[in-house]
Design an enzyme around this catalytic site. Structure first.
Site, PDB file in Angstrom:
ATOM      1  N   GLU A  66       0.802  -1.230   0.000  1.00  0.00           N
ATOM      2  CA  GLU A  66       0.000   0.000   0.000  1.00  0.00           C
ATOM      3  C   GLU A  66       0.830   1.271   0.000  1.00  0.00           C
ATOM      4  OE1 GLU A  66      -2.473  -2.797   2.732  1.00  0.00           O
ATOM      5  OE2 GLU A  66      -0.385  -2.473   2.232  1.00  0.00           O
ATOM      6  N   ASP A 139      -2.026  -5.300   3.582  1.00  0.00           N
ATOM      7  CA  ASP A 139      -2.138  -5.557   5.020  1.00  0.00           C
ATOM      8  C   ASP A 139      -2.953  -6.816   5.332  1.00  0.00           C
ATOM      9  OD1 ASP A 139      -0.617  -3.385   5.618  1.00  0.00           O
ATOM     10  OD2 ASP A 139      -2.279  -2.062   6.130  1.00  0.00           O
ATOM     11  N   ASP A 141      -5.561  -7.924   6.868  1.00  0.00           N
ATOM     12  CA  ASP A 141      -6.908  -7.836   7.422  1.00  0.00           C
ATOM     13  C   ASP A 141      -7.890  -7.796   6.267  1.00  0.00           C
ATOM     14  OD1 ASP A 141      -6.582  -5.288   6.407  1.00  0.00           O
ATOM     15  OD2 ASP A 141      -6.534  -4.293   8.349  1.00  0.00           O
ATOM     16  N   GLU A 143      -9.649  -5.383   5.000  1.00  0.00           N
ATOM     17  CA  GLU A 143      -9.443  -4.267   4.082  1.00  0.00           C
ATOM     18  C   GLU A 143      -8.250  -4.531   3.179  1.00  0.00           C
ATOM     19  OE1 GLU A 143      -9.445   0.601   4.115  1.00  0.00           O
ATOM     20  OE2 GLU A 143      -9.130  -0.491   5.984  1.00  0.00           O
ATOM     21  N   TYR A 362       1.673  -5.736  13.161  1.00  0.00           N
ATOM     22  CA  TYR A 362       0.523  -5.029  12.579  1.00  0.00           C
ATOM     23  C   TYR A 362      -0.363  -4.460  13.668  1.00  0.00           C
ATOM     24  CZ  TYR A 362      -3.183  -3.983   9.266  1.00  0.00           C
ATOM     25  OH  TYR A 362      -4.107  -3.332   8.488  1.00  0.00           O
ATOM     26  N   ARG A 364      -3.542  -3.198  13.608  1.00  0.00           N
ATOM     27  CA  ARG A 364      -5.002  -3.331  13.616  1.00  0.00           C
ATOM     28  C   ARG A 364      -5.339  -4.781  13.947  1.00  0.00           C
ATOM     29  NH1 ARG A 364      -4.214   0.159   9.149  1.00  0.00           N
ATOM     30  NH2 ARG A 364      -4.957   2.261   9.613  1.00  0.00           N
ATOM     31  N   HIS A 409      -4.874 -12.930  14.337  1.00  0.00           N
ATOM     32  CA  HIS A 409      -3.659 -12.122  14.310  1.00  0.00           C
ATOM     33  C   HIS A 409      -2.880 -12.258  15.609  1.00  0.00           C
ATOM     34  CE1 HIS A 409      -5.692  -9.220  11.228  1.00  0.00           C
ATOM     35  NE2 HIS A 409      -5.469 -10.419  10.745  1.00  0.00           N
TER      36      HIS A 409
END
Length: 769
Positions: A66, A139, A141, A143, A362, A364, A409
């Protein structure tokens, strides 16, 4: 002019082509009309056949992430043979100017490539065309999974192998492990994220225009945002409607009669706990003073001494929610700022000769899991820095209690526990840097979480009082605590949101024995009143949302930021206050859209999104079941809601053009002053909130608090634009004692000099002294 017109026609044509292409791909991806199965798009087919597809010709492996910072760090780790490029976040999204969801076609989303991403996408398409294979390293997750899918749809890799790799920390070991375990795009995660996006779009694009028409333009409503606003408004009403109840307490300050080891211990305090075996009812001064009189000349005798060993377990390593809460408590850091800095620490910091290094995992996540390798490394650090006695017999395991928590996670932790904050302080910007402070917080919390429990000797003493030689109906209790072994407390202590007494803070009692008679130093009757619940801080609002199962780790920061940007809430002394506008909007939503702002209903939707991610439910039936009743409610509300006028707030200021009173109005960017004679007089000016400090630059104007268009607070001169002084930090009005420069208050509670190169810094207490 002809060239410009040609360019505009070409751009419009491109966007129309994008819309048509998107409809085709999203319809292929969407569920069938009954919503029970999904047809995979080109992106998923290519990822499924990664290991059987013949390698296409190309110049090596293209890795797409990203952000540029993440790309640089991963590129350094991968080395030759890999090209790492950044997508700059999402490359496709729903259009801004219209709904972008075909409600009559199984809610197929219509994705476009935004204008500001067209250049990036064009470059990525060229990179994909030249590559032999593509690795999507977005990432880990939902999203990130959705971004990976959008990248494939936007860049059209054809039959080239497309694989997804996932890692929770940007380290050589994690990257190599990810390369050994590529997979296809998980369409369950993509569909869960897409369903969330569609639900939010349906709510926002149907309710927000209604608010524009009925209240004022620029307002918005959202699933999570509206529930968060309701929590703030209802808490404020609890406070306003709260009726304080009087009550009293009675303490006795007592002292030993004899010295211990040649010294007389200092007095201690015991509280009245029983009267004739019953809990005392000290409801007013009269009942309390009656007991005070009865204790005149009383004897105080120890009747029971209980000493027991207690242990306290360390707090688990951070999740997104607990990191935001603790950073707010300890660093006074807004949740959005916390996530920005955590993103920087995750993507990588330049550590000089060591290169760019991802410092944390990470950020989140709602899991407290920790990799066995990280625990082993932490145990080495603990044994070396604090001693083997600080190591528990086995690595601890923490479980989550929050509703809807996902355990896939890891928790937020340092990528290398041996990399202590002090050793890299200079690379993080020094002791006052937010990067250093946040990394130190994460490091301390993680190391403490792997350390042995703290051990206390807790003492409870019962003391009876009454006439000498007679019955003693009044029982007092004193408690004390002594740390026998500090354990994790030698490293880190968790912050608190309230004023409750922590066992750690209790003082030790002097050695007491049963039957011992004590001297009364004085009785301490005290009046109290019950207190209303406290207003939310950003930290406690995040905690409430998590406990209620509202939103997910990635939604907390933008939710709170939106409430402030829309002027639904204001922040004063770290507390959230609903504005009149926020209260009006909330009441409309509660009355006409009870499901949207219902905690249980919204939490249930989150559970259903989780079921989509796990493959237990299809997304189209879920959205259809929501949208039918919701759309009917919107149509009914359109007919029932009349025009709502938010009242102007009167002021003492006078319009300099017509002499009528000025009032405070609410505009798109917040509150401003306007003439009450509008529309005959259209005089208006910014609402200047003075802080009681004269401008240090011009010496004439006042320093006032202002806000940027995005809602960030800064301080500037009231004479702007004649004087351009501005500061992100609040000036104190005092000169620096070292250089005479401007002193400002930092978010961390200290005072520093704003002059570049001056190192002056002091606490507020030091300045007062």
């Amino acid at each position: 002019m002809a060239e410009e017109a040609k360019r505009k026609r070409t751009t419009t044509s491109t966007e129309d082509e994008q819309t048509t292409a998107t409809r085709r791909t999203t319809r292929r991806t969407a569920a069938k009309s009954d919503g029970t199965t999904s047809t995979r798009s080109r992106a998923t087919k290519s990822t499924r056949t990664t290991k059987t597809t013949k390698q296409a010709s190309g110049n090596g492996t293209l890795v797409i992430v990203e952000s540029p910072a993440k790309a640089r760090n991963i590129g350094r780790i991968l080395g030759r043979g890999y090209t790492v490029k950044a997508s700059m976040g999402h490359v496709r999204d729903l259009p801004k100017s219209k709904l972008g969801v075909e409600t009559d076609r199984d809610f197929a989303p219509v994705y476009l490539i935004p204008r500001d991403k067209s250049k990036v996408v064009k470059e990525l398409r060229a990179d994909v065309k030249e590559a032999r294979e593509i690795l999507l390293a977005t990432d880990p997750d939902r999203e990130g999974e959705a971004i990976a899918w959008h990248l494939v749809e936007a860049t059209d890799p054809g039959d080239k192998p497309v694989r997804r790799i996932v890692f929770h920390e940007i380290t050589p070991e994690a990257i190599r492990e990810a390369l050994r375990n590529p997979r296809g795009i998980d369409m369950r995660l993509v569909e869960a994220q897409q369903a969330r996006r569609i639900l939010d779009r349906l709510v926002g694009y149907e309710i927000s225009p209604l608010l524009w028409r009925k209240v004022k333009r620029g307002l918005s409503a959202g699933r999570v945002q509206s529930v968060a606003l309701r929590l703030v408004v209802e808490r404020e009403r609890e406070i306003q409607n709260f009726v304080p109840q009087e009550y009293w307490t009675l303490d006795a300050e007592l002292a030993k009669r004899e010295a211990v080891n040649g010294r007389k211990p200092k007095p201690f305090v015991a509280s009245l706990s029983r009267v004739n075996g019953q809990k005392p009812d000290l409801k007013d001064e009269a009942s309390t003073m009656a007991i005070v009189r009865a204790l005149d000349g009383a004897e105080f005798q120890v009747v029971k001494v209980e000493v027991k060993e207690t242990q306290r377990r360390p707090a688990p390593p951070f999740t997104t929610s607990t990191l935001q809460q603790e950073a707010s408590r300890k660093l006074n850091m807004p949740v959005r700022r916390t996530m920005q800095i955590a993103q920087e620490l995750y993507e990588g910091i330049d550590l000089g000769d060591a290169g760019t290094v991802g410092l944390i995992t990470y950020m989140r996540t709602d899991s407290t899991n920790v990799a066995a390798s990280a625990q082993a490394r932490a145990r080495e650090v603990i044994a070396e820095r604090y001693g083997p006695e600080f190591l528990p017999d086995r690595p601890p395991v923490y479980t989550r209690k929050a509703k809807g928590a996902q355990e896939a996670h890891e928790a937020i932790r340092p990528t290398d526990p041996a990399r202590d904050p002090e050793s890299i302080k200079a690379f993080l910007g020094g002791a006052s840097s937010p990067r250093y402070k946040l990394y130190r917080l994460i490091w301390q919390r993680f190391i403490a979480s792997q350390t042995r429990n703290a051990v206390f000797d807790s003492t409870a003493v019962d003391i009876d009082a009454g006439p000498p030689g007679g019955p003693k109906p009044y029982r007092f209790r004193a408690t004390g605590s002594v740390i026998k072994f500090p354990g994790f407390l030698a490293i880190y202590r968790e912050g608190r949101d309230d004023d409750t007494v922590d066992e750690i803070d209790r003082e030790a009692l002097p050695p007491l024995t049963e039957g011992e008679v004590l001297d009364l130093v004085r009785l301490l009757p005290e009046q109290h009143f019950t207190q209303p619940p406290p207003r939310f801080t950003e930290a406690t609002l995040v905690k409430a949302l998590e406990e209620l199962g509202i939103g997910r780790p990635s939604t907390y920061a933008p939710t709170i930021a939106t409430l402030q940007a829309r002027n639904y809430v204001t922040v004063e002394q770290r507390r959230l206050y609903p504005t009149e506008l926020g209260t009006v909007v909330n009441d409309l939503l509660v009355q006409h859209f009870p499901d949207i702002v219902d905690v249980n209903f919204t939490s249930k939707l989150e559970d259903e999104l989780d079921q989509i991610a796990s493959g237990e439910q299809s997304w189209v039936p879920m959205v259809r079941a929501f949208y039918g009743p919701f759309h009917e409610t919107v149509e009914r509300a359109e007919k029932e809601i009349g025009r709502v006028k938010v009242a102007d707030e009167p002021t003492d200021e006078v319009c300099e053009k017509c002499g009528r009173p000025m009032v405070i109005k609410l505009g798109r960017y917040g509150r401003f002053l306007a003439c009450s004679g509008f529309p005959e007089c259209r005089n208006a000016r910014p609402l200047l909130q003075k802080i009681g400090v004269t401008c240090p630059q011009c010496g004439e104007g006042d320093i006032v608090q202002r806000r940027t268009k995005k809602g960030r607070v800064f301080y500037g001169c009231s004479r702007y634009p004649d004087c351009n002084f501005s500061s992100w930090e609040k000036p104190t009005g005092e000169p620096c004692p070292q250089c005479g420069g401007v002193l400002v208050e930092t978010r961390g509670g200290t005072v520093r000099c704003s002059t570049q190169g001056c190192q002056y810094r002091a606490t507020r207490l030091e300045r007062t002294a």
